[in-house]
Design a protein around this motif. Structure first.
Motif: not given
Length: 502
Positions: A37-43, A202-205, A210-214, A229-232
């Motif tokens: 029962k692995d119910i999840g959302i993978a980014k 280059r943007v990182s947290s 990070v992969t989501l943002g602009y 932003i693509i692949n950070g």
């Protein structure tokens, strides 16, 4: 599936609203395997190291059986597997053996069924212990707080708790404030006017891309460009004609910022602003000013006609002895200050092998140096010396105004021109008629027309238009060749009513 439909619809609407800035791909997973029962959302994001709860905790929540539960788990990292080891003891400290218990790991803010997470029923062994591993895909970034609960039982389809709760704790995956950083890789921090330089942000947290943002790049008195932003990282190509220090401000905006209305989503710092600068310098303009022969060799004078210092470049000298065959020599040319001239010697081939062929010289032939004009870099000559520092006047436009004609004269040479004559006539029945001649007046330029300058001259033609309307007219500059020019071939134009260089 309702949960996935809701999230997909929400993200789709959000992305449409900001489609000018970026786009993103979101992959969903919904497994209906009753056993795990692995119910999840993978980014599509990479793994991010988070703040974790203690590795081992013990709880004794009030319950009818007076059980005490101790939970140990491996390091909790978002996107990585986490193994929980559960020990259950009774009120006397004895292991509770061969007894089923429910284990549920769920996003705290999740209210839609089935609950995202892992929901299983496991039986304790002879030591009162059982283990559960949560797949890292489940914690790939959608919920910041994840509760793990030990109870009598759990509905493995929905995640609903059945019976008493013996243990309840939380893992905090929230990205804390001041953890998002932005750095820049600049291909050239010093450029010429109009020259492009590439900037990679280059943007990182927490040290992970990070992969989501602009990003919003603001420059030149409020102008802005938005990049995704693509692949950070995100790429920005910048050029400018504004001399001096160009300051560029870059604002990172997390895509998760607008989603703050949905509690429980991981949010990096929504706005970060950093600045950098690009120095823009004046442009050089290299030309071949003079060529003289000395035996088998040629002395070539290069001049920087521009307002900025040039970089090192190359000079190519060659001759063509068949349609597609040539022999050449290439030498290095050092940097030149604005206005500076320097002579370089090209050790060429034996003069007898090429005296009957036209030669060509080309400064910056491979365009490795940035210039304001590459069209004036190449010249041709035969055996006579070449002097490129001469004027070159030509007519670019003729417009009739009644009986008069307005002529646009341009000096395309590398030196200013002295006053010269202009002549006009027409041909009727194979005879020259209506001939007039006078000195050209340069107006505000005075007695010399500068290199690169243009001017309009009105010729008050003393013959009514109807007398020559059907005949070709001719205008010639410097017809007596008293002013020495680089080229005389472009001094004559032929037209009926008007003329313009295409």
């Amino acid at each position: 599936m309702k949960k996935l439909l809701f999230l997909t619809t929400f993200i789709f609407i959000l992305f449409i609203s900001v489609s000018f800035a970026y786009s993103a791909d979101i992959t969903t997973k919904d497994s209906n395997d009753i056993e795990t029962k692995d119910i999840g959302i993978a980014k599509t994001s990479t793994e991010i190291e988070k703040v974790t709860t203690p590795i081992a905790t013990t709880q004794s929540i009030a319950n009818s059986k007076n059980y005490t539960v101790t939970v140990n788990h491996t390091k909790a990292e978002q996107g990585k597997n986490i193994t929980f080891t559960v020990t259950v003891k009774d009120s006397k400290g004895n292991p509770v053996v061969n007894t089923p218990f429910g284990f549920t790991f769920r996003g705290r803010s999740d209210t839609m069924k089935p609950l995202v997470g892992r929901h299983v029923v496991e039986r304790t062994n002879s030591n009162g212990v059982f283990s559960v591993t949560v797949d890292g895909k489940i914690t790939a970034g959608w919920f910041d707080y994840w509760d793990f609960i030990i109870c009598d039982s759990v509905d493995r389809n929905t995640g609903d708790i059945i019976g008493d709760i013996y243990y309840n704790n939380t893992i905090d995956f929230t990205i804390k404030s001041n953890t998002t950083t932005m750095t820049f890789d600049i291909s050239k921090s010093k450029v010429y006017q109009g020259e492009f330089t590439q900037v990679i942000a280059r943007v990182s947290s927490n040290g992970i891309p990070v992969t989501l943002g602009y990003l919003v790049w603001t420059y030149a008195d409020g102008k802005s460009v938005t990049t995704r932003i693509i692949n950070g990282s995100s790429i920005f190509n910048y050029n400018s004609y504004i001399l001096g220090r160009n300051i560029i401000n870059v604002t990172y905006i997390s895509i998760m910022g607008p989603l703050a209305i949905l509690p429980g989503y991981v949010i990096s710092d929504p706005n970060i602003v950093k600045s950098f600068s690009i120095n823009v310098n004046r442009l050089p303009d290299l030309v071949i000013a003079k060529i003289t022969r000395s035996g088998n060799n040629y002395r070539v004078t290069i001049k920087n006609m521009g307002k900025g210092r040039s970089t090192k470049t190359e000079l190519k000298l060659w001759y063509v002895y068949k349609k597609s065959r040539h022999k050449s020599k290439i030498i290095n040319v050092s940097a030149l200050r604005a206005g500076q001239s320097k002579t370089f010697t090209v050790k060429f081939f034996k003069f007898s092998t090429h005296k009957n062929f036209r030669k060509f010289a080309h400064i910056n032939h491979n365009k490795t140096a940035f210039e304001s004009n590459h069209d004036n870099n190449r010249v041709s000559f035969k055996n006579a010396h070449y002097n490129g520092l001469l004027p070159d006047v030509t007519i670019t436009k003729v417009v009739r105004q009644g009986n008069n004609y307005v002529v646009t004269i341009s000096n395309q040479g590398l030196a200013s021109s002295k006053i010269f004559k202009i002549a006009m006539w027409y041909i009727a029945k194979k005879k020259v008629r209506g001939a007039v001649e006078s000195d050209v007046k340069f107006g505000t330029y005075g007695k010399r027309l500068p290199a690169g300058a243009s001017m309009d001259l009105t010729i008050p033609y003393p013959f009514k238009y109807k007398t020559h309307a059907k005949y070709f007219k001719y205008i010639s500059l410097n017809p007596d060749k008293k002013v020495k020019e680089l080229n005389y071939k472009n001094n004559l134009v032929k037209f009926k009513n008007s003329f313009k260089v295409k």
